[in-house]
Design a protein around this motif. Structure first.
Motif, PDB file in Angstrom:
ATOM      1  N   ILE A 145      -5.093  19.920  25.615  1.00 15.77           N
ATOM      2  CA  ILE A 145      -4.521  18.389  25.655  1.00 15.77           C
ATOM      3  C   ILE A 145      -5.628  17.671  26.681  1.00 15.77           C
ATOM      4  N   GLN A 146      -6.180  18.346  27.682  1.00 18.15           N
ATOM      5  CA  GLN A 146      -7.039  17.735  28.524  1.00 18.15           C
ATOM      6  C   GLN A 146      -8.354  17.776  27.997  1.00 18.15           C
ATOM      7  N   ASP A 147      -8.774  18.563  27.085  1.00 17.84           N
ATOM      8  CA  ASP A 147     -10.068  18.616  26.229  1.00 17.84           C
ATOM      9  C   ASP A 147      -9.859  17.392  25.368  1.00 17.84           C
ATOM     10  N   LEU A 148      -8.635  17.230  24.919  1.00 16.32           N
ATOM     11  CA  LEU A 148      -8.247  16.258  23.686  1.00 16.32           C
ATOM     12  C   LEU A 148      -8.769  14.793  24.492  1.00 16.32           C
ATOM     13  N   ALA A 149      -8.266  14.724  25.949  1.00 16.97           N
ATOM     14  CA  ALA A 149      -8.557  13.285  26.352  1.00 16.97           C
ATOM     15  C   ALA A 149      -9.880  13.082  26.598  1.00 16.97           C
TER      16      ALA A 149
END
Lengths: 163, 100
Positions: A145-149
């Motif tokens: 999810i951090q990568d998605l951000a």
């Protein structure tokens, strides 16, 4: 939060939808980013609650009803003129599941930008009533999810720079 | 950017929304996280203590400035104390100075 159902059989959710829409529209002058957790299902799309967003993320689990719901969400959001509609695979356990989501998105012209793996940290954190980020910041779902951000930030920024 | 996260109940929608908000806030950006789900639990994923989360109250309509289809009274989100307490802001505990 914009509303909470406090009792069975009373009230409706007209106001919360309108409040969310108004907040999303206005908050942009005060905040750099606005992230809205929409009501489960499609009502926020039929009501136009997402009218003022730059990005709609459609969360897809690897099973038929979830994928079909996602496809309907995509159509409604496109009708509303949401400028970026992206799919995100969620709770993905196997390569076959990952592929099933990818195939569905390809068939429906859905732009799939991330897969969030199934991760025991999430239900464990939920049971404890804490954030998965506080339970295990290194966990696979948190990392994804951090990568998605970052992906979202790059995409939106690239669009702005291109104009 | 303004992001909305949509999906079926139990899809991981709230986890994704909450962690996106916290991740963006960690870079020093001012992030407003809005819980528009009538079964609200975004605040837990944001990292609010449970007793605080239960105390959160929905934002009154007049404070949110109507439905966006007509001119509304000016509403300053950053200075309204009631709004501050009802809108969970996505600054994680280590960067509470970013809360507003």
């Amino acid at each position: 939060m914009t509303g909470r159902i406090e009792a069975a059989g009373v009230g409706c959710m007209c106001d919360p939808h309108a409040i969310a829409r108004g907040l999303i529209m206005r908050a942009h002058s005060e905040a750099d980013d606005v992230v809205t957790d929409m009501e489960a299902g499609l009502e926020h799309l039929s009501r136009g609650t997402v009218e003022y967003v730059d990005v709609l993320l459609i969360v897809l689990e690897p099973y038929y009803r979830s994928l079909e719901t996602g496809s309907r969400a995509q159509k409604l959001a496109a009708q509303l003129g949401v400028p970026r509609i992206y799919a995100v695979g969620s709770k993905v356990r196997t390569d076959a599941e990952r592929q099933a989501i990818a195939d569905f998105c390809a068939r429906h012209d859905l732009d799939l930008i991330a897969h969030i793996p199934y991760d025991e940290t999430v239900p464990k954190a939920d049971l404890l009533g804490i954030s998965p980020l506080d339970l295990n910041p290194q966990s696979l779902a948190v990392q994804a999810i951090q990568d998605l951000a970052q992906t979202l930030d790059h995409r939106v920024r690239a669009d702005h720079d291109g104009h | 950017m303004r992001v909305a996260v949509s999906g079926k109940g139990g899809s991981g929608k709230t986890t994704i929304a909450g962690l996106l908000a916290r991740t963006l806030a960690r870079t020093g950006r001012r992030v407003l996280a809005i819980d528009a789900d009538p079964n609200p639990n975004l605040s837990i994923v944001l990292g609010l203590p449970r007793d605080h989360a239960f105390d959160l109250q929905p934002i009154p309509r007049d404070m949110a400035g109507g439905d966006g289809t007509r001119a509304a009274a000016p509403t300053s989100i950053s200075t309204s104390p009631s709004l501050k307490s009802s809108a969970a802001t996505a600054s994680p505990p280590p960067t509470t100075s970013r809360s507003w």
